[in-house]
Design an enzyme around this catalytic site. Sequence first.
Site, mmCIF file in Angstrom:
data_model
loop_
_atom_site.group_PDB
_atom_site.id
_atom_site.type_symbol
_atom_site.label_atom_id
_atom_site.label_comp_id
_atom_site.label_asym_id
_atom_site.label_seq_id
_atom_site.Cartn_x
_atom_site.Cartn_y
_atom_site.Cartn_z
ATOM 1 N N GLY A 114 -25.896 -16.928 48.996
ATOM 2 C CA GLY A 114 -24.920 -17.835 48.414
ATOM 3 C C GLY A 114 -23.563 -17.705 49.070
ATOM 4 O O GLY A 114 -23.181 -16.649 49.562
ATOM 5 N N ALA A 115 -22.838 -18.807 49.070
ATOM 6 C CA ALA A 115 -21.468 -18.813 49.593
ATOM 7 C C ALA A 115 -20.577 -19.553 48.615
ATOM 8 O O ALA A 115 -19.741 -20.367 48.988
ATOM 9 C CB ALA A 115 -21.423 -19.460 50.976
ATOM 10 N N GLY A 116 -20.785 -19.275 47.318
ATOM 11 C CA GLY A 116 -19.933 -19.834 46.282
ATOM 12 C C GLY A 116 -18.701 -18.982 46.099
ATOM 13 O O GLY A 116 -18.224 -18.336 47.039
ATOM 14 N N GLY A 117 -18.192 -18.950 44.866
ATOM 15 C CA GLY A 117 -16.957 -18.237 44.620
ATOM 16 C C GLY A 117 -17.030 -16.758 44.957
ATOM 17 O O GLY A 117 -16.136 -16.209 45.615
ATOM 18 N N GLY A 163 -19.929 -14.880 46.463
ATOM 19 C CA GLY A 163 -20.523 -14.606 47.764
ATOM 20 C C GLY A 163 -19.652 -15.092 48.901
ATOM 21 O O GLY A 163 -19.507 -14.414 49.935
ATOM 22 N N ASN A 168 -23.453 -10.790 36.736
ATOM 23 C CA ASN A 168 -23.023 -10.302 35.437
ATOM 24 C C ASN A 168 -24.240 -9.838 34.636
ATOM 25 O O ASN A 168 -25.340 -10.349 34.798
ATOM 26 C CB ASN A 168 -22.298 -11.399 34.659
ATOM 27 C CG ASN A 168 -20.952 -11.739 35.266
ATOM 28 O OD1 ASN A 168 -20.228 -10.864 35.721
ATOM 29 N ND2 ASN A 168 -20.614 -13.023 35.287
ATOM 30 N N LYS A 181 -18.643 -3.122 32.399
ATOM 31 C CA LYS A 181 -18.318 -4.472 32.870
ATOM 32 C C LYS A 181 -19.067 -5.513 32.026
ATOM 33 O O LYS A 181 -18.507 -6.568 31.687
ATOM 34 C CB LYS A 181 -18.701 -4.607 34.348
ATOM 35 C CG LYS A 181 -18.814 -6.041 34.881
ATOM 36 C CD LYS A 181 -17.483 -6.755 34.981
ATOM 37 C CE LYS A 181 -17.621 -8.229 35.367
ATOM 38 N NZ LYS A 181 -18.282 -8.491 36.634
ATOM 39 N N GLU A 200 -24.668 -18.859 31.698
ATOM 40 C CA GLU A 200 -25.523 -17.669 31.644
ATOM 41 C C GLU A 200 -25.619 -17.099 30.232
ATOM 42 O O GLU A 200 -25.761 -15.890 30.056
ATOM 43 C CB GLU A 200 -24.968 -16.602 32.589
ATOM 44 C CG GLU A 200 -24.958 -17.013 34.047
ATOM 45 C CD GLU A 200 -24.352 -15.952 34.948
ATOM 46 O OE1 GLU A 200 -25.049 -15.467 35.841
ATOM 47 O OE2 GLU A 200 -23.170 -15.623 34.742
#
Length: 309
Positions: free
Chosen positions: A7-10, A12, A103, A186, A269
């Site tokens: 992934g290359a979202g926020g 990644g 998460n 977390k 999620e």
Amino acid sequence: MKVLVLGAGGIGGYFGARLAEKGVDTTFLVRERRYAQLAERGLRVQSIHGDVQIAQPQLIRAGEEAGPFDVVLLSNKAYTLAESIADIAPYVGEETVVIPLLNGIAHMELLWEKFGRERVLGGLCFIETTLNADGDVVQTSPIHDAVFGEWEGGLSERVERIAEAFSGVNGSMRASANIQRDAWQKYLFIATLSGITTLMNAAVGPIRESAYGIELTRQLAEECASVIRALGAPIREDIVDKQMDTFRGQGAAMKSSMLRDMEKGLPVEGDHIQGYLLAHAERLGLSTPLLKVVYNNLKVYEQKRSADK
């Protein structure tokens, strides 16, 4: 060291760009639409810590030959986990280490089942980031940390090698000797933050300033912590106090990524985060009334989203 980022979202996109910026051999495994976008525009990050542009990021699509990779970073959402596991499987060899930045906790069992406990480290990140309309990563939080380590604790030779390769990035990508505790704590924070911001449909500031905002946030944190402790997780005794201090110190405009997803009409999620805790609470006979309200709110959102589609 060769790194594959799923992934290359926020998330990644941000940490992968920081690795590539440093000179780490970094490849992004992305979907067709994102592939075309990045091939044309490059990977761009707008950050309060300094912008970066990777003009020609190394890209592959699922099924393309590549590798072998030393590290696979998972930055996907939990609701795509099964598909993501299938996508990365061809790139996970005998010596590959998988580091999830998702998460929650529920994904660990699925990763262990597929790849074996010996190939999966614990991992998490602390960052506020999203994609803008152009597909650029926009990062706004003072903290931009990724943490990883052996699930059973300690600092192994392989973890130290990864930490050395990741050192010097613009941000923090560091090893932890107690990642299991870090991950559960977390989880508690994100379950509380995403729960209260989605329930109130507001950023942190308006919630804090409301009549019962702090009280309800603490109630939700205490309920989530009671479930986590009942599961035997190694969280600190004073963790709720510490995290409430953190909540009070957040910027007024701070929003959880789950609220940002809801604002965009995207999937959430809820099952993976709040639903996982609620299922264990009911199995253990624990009272979690506010957690039920939070989860129900998320399920109503999903129903409305499905009906709108």
